[in-house]
Design a protein around this motif. Structure first.
Motif, PDB file in Angstrom:
ATOM      1  N   LEU A 175      35.056   8.104  30.254  1.00 56.28           N
ATOM      2  CA  LEU A 175      35.492   6.949  31.027  1.00 56.28           C
ATOM      3  C   LEU A 175      36.505   6.158  30.210  1.00 56.28           C
ATOM      4  CD1 LEU A 175      32.059   5.658  32.344  1.00 56.28           C
ATOM      5  CD2 LEU A 175      33.781   6.863  33.658  1.00 56.28           C
ATOM      6  N   ASP A 176      37.377   5.457  30.888  1.00 54.67           N
ATOM      7  CA  ASP A 176      38.309   4.632  30.132  1.00 54.67           C
ATOM      8  C   ASP A 176      37.564   3.449  29.521  1.00 54.67           C
ATOM      9  OD1 ASP A 176      37.879   3.232  32.451  1.00 54.67           O
ATOM     10  OD2 ASP A 176      39.960   2.614  32.717  1.00 54.67           O
ATOM     11  N   LYS A 177      38.174   2.807  28.543  1.00 54.24           N
ATOM     12  CA  LYS A 177      37.505   1.756  27.776  1.00 54.24           C
ATOM     13  C   LYS A 177      37.087   0.586  28.648  1.00 54.24           C
ATOM     14  CE  LYS A 177      39.497   2.638  23.265  1.00 54.24           C
ATOM     15  NZ  LYS A 177      40.236   2.078  22.140  1.00 54.24           N
ATOM     16  N   ASN A 178      37.907   0.234  29.634  1.00 54.20           N
ATOM     17  CA  ASN A 178      37.556  -0.894  30.487  1.00 54.20           C
ATOM     18  C   ASN A 178      36.355  -0.554  31.367  1.00 54.20           C
ATOM     19  OD1 ASN A 178      38.164  -3.629  31.279  1.00 54.20           O
ATOM     20  ND2 ASN A 178      38.687  -2.769  33.263  1.00 54.20           N
ATOM     21  N   GLN A 179      36.246   0.686  31.817  1.00 54.88           N
ATOM     22  CA  GLN A 179      35.089   1.085  32.614  1.00 54.88           C
ATOM     23  C   GLN A 179      33.815   1.035  31.767  1.00 54.88           C
ATOM     24  OE1 GLN A 179      35.250   1.538  35.858  1.00 54.88           O
ATOM     25  NE2 GLN A 179      33.066   1.826  35.973  1.00 54.88           N
ATOM     26  N   ASP A 180      33.907   1.441  30.506  1.00 55.90           N
ATOM     27  CA  ASP A 180      32.773   1.308  29.585  1.00 55.90           C
ATOM     28  C   ASP A 180      32.366  -0.156  29.438  1.00 55.90           C
ATOM     29  OD1 ASP A 180      32.549   3.989  29.078  1.00 55.90           O
ATOM     30  OD2 ASP A 180      33.654   3.929  27.188  1.00 55.90           O
ATOM     31  N   ARG A 181      33.357  -1.043  29.331  1.00 57.17           N
ATOM     32  CA  ARG A 181      33.096  -2.473  29.185  1.00 57.17           C
ATOM     33  C   ARG A 181      32.410  -3.030  30.424  1.00 57.17           C
ATOM     34  NH1 ARG A 181      34.664  -7.174  31.014  1.00 57.17           N
ATOM     35  NH2 ARG A 181      36.220  -6.280  32.378  1.00 57.17           N
ATOM     36  N   VAL A 182      32.847  -2.611  31.603  1.00 60.94           N
ATOM     37  CA  VAL A 182      32.241  -3.088  32.844  1.00 60.94           C
ATOM     38  C   VAL A 182      30.772  -2.675  32.915  1.00 60.94           C
ATOM     39  CG1 VAL A 182      32.302  -2.793  35.357  1.00 60.94           C
ATOM     40  CG2 VAL A 182      34.414  -3.173  34.097  1.00 60.94           C
ATOM     41  N   ILE A 183      30.462  -1.472  32.492  1.00 63.35           N
ATOM     42  CA  ILE A 183      29.073  -1.006  32.483  1.00 63.35           C
ATOM     43  C   ILE A 183      28.244  -1.822  31.490  1.00 63.35           C
ATOM     44  CG2 ILE A 183      27.601   0.956  31.855  1.00 63.35           C
ATOM     45  CD1 ILE A 183      29.867   2.755  33.038  1.00 63.35           C
ATOM     46  N   ARG A 184      28.797  -2.065  30.282  1.00 67.88           N
ATOM     47  CA  ARG A 184      28.094  -2.898  29.294  1.00 67.88           C
ATOM     48  C   ARG A 184      27.876  -4.302  29.831  1.00 67.88           C
ATOM     49  NH1 ARG A 184      31.480  -0.574  25.457  1.00 67.88           N
ATOM     50  NH2 ARG A 184      32.820  -2.398  25.550  1.00 67.88           N
ATOM     51  N   HIS A 185      28.909  -4.851  30.487  1.00 65.58           N
ATOM     52  CA  HIS A 185      28.809  -6.206  31.016  1.00 65.58           C
ATOM     53  C   HIS A 185      27.718  -6.300  32.085  1.00 65.58           C
ATOM     54  CE1 HIS A 185      30.895  -9.899  32.959  1.00 65.58           C
ATOM     55  NE2 HIS A 185      29.948 -10.252  32.126  1.00 65.58           N
ATOM     56  N   ALA A 186      27.622  -5.311  32.953  1.00 66.34           N
ATOM     57  CA  ALA A 186      26.579  -5.298  33.977  1.00 66.34           C
ATOM     58  C   ALA A 186      25.193  -5.251  33.341  1.00 66.34           C
ATOM     59  CB  ALA A 186      26.777  -4.108  34.912  1.00 66.34           C
ATOM     60  N   ARG A 187      25.059  -4.488  32.269  1.00 64.33           N
ATOM     61  CA  ARG A 187      23.776  -4.394  31.571  1.00 64.33           C
ATOM     62  C   ARG A 187      23.390  -5.729  30.948  1.00 64.33           C
ATOM     63  NH1 ARG A 187      24.758   0.143  28.659  1.00 64.33           N
ATOM     64  NH2 ARG A 187      25.534  -1.012  26.892  1.00 64.33           N
TER      65      ARG A 187
END
Length: 122
Positions: A5-17
């Motif tokens: 996944l691109d870095k921003n998509q990884d960040r969005v997943i972390r943010h949701a968690r």
């Protein structure tokens, strides 16, 4: 083949968690941080009512006057100070820090330190 996944998509997943656990109340609202490649934004949010109480960014005119010829980390510190001053005017002394899925280093850390130095507690 494994697709990354691109870095921003990884960040969005972390943010949701993180957002599952972190929520702002009227007594202790949430200080949310967003950083783009050139600018940084911070806002204080009451999640119970769904209201943004105040916001600051590196694009504001009063902040722009202070940040000429500063590094991005120093700009973040100025934005942290600005958001803390606005919050203190509203009577907000304590907040919950939401780093927005970003790692707590660099500009995000500088913003948090600037807010703490200006009198905000988290």
């Amino acid at each position: 083949m494994i697709k990354k996944l691109d870095k921003n998509q990884d960040r969005v997943i972390r943010h949701a968690r993180v957002r599952k656990k972190v929520s702002g109340t009227e007594a202790r609202p949430r200080l949310c941080v967003y950083r783009s490649t050139n600018h940084i934004y911070a806002q204080i949010i009451d999640d119970v009512k769904g209201n943004t109480l105040c916001a600051a960014s590196s694009l504001e005119k009063d902040v722009q006057a202070k940040i000429k010829d500063l590094s991005k980390s120093d700009v973040s510190k100025v934005v942290g100070t600005a958001i803390a001053e606005k919050a203190l005017k509203l009577g907000i002394k304590e907040v919950v820090f939401d780093r927005g899925g970003y790692l707590y280093t660099g500009r995000v850390q500088a913003l948090a330190e600037g807010a703490r130095e200006a009198g905000l507690e988290f």
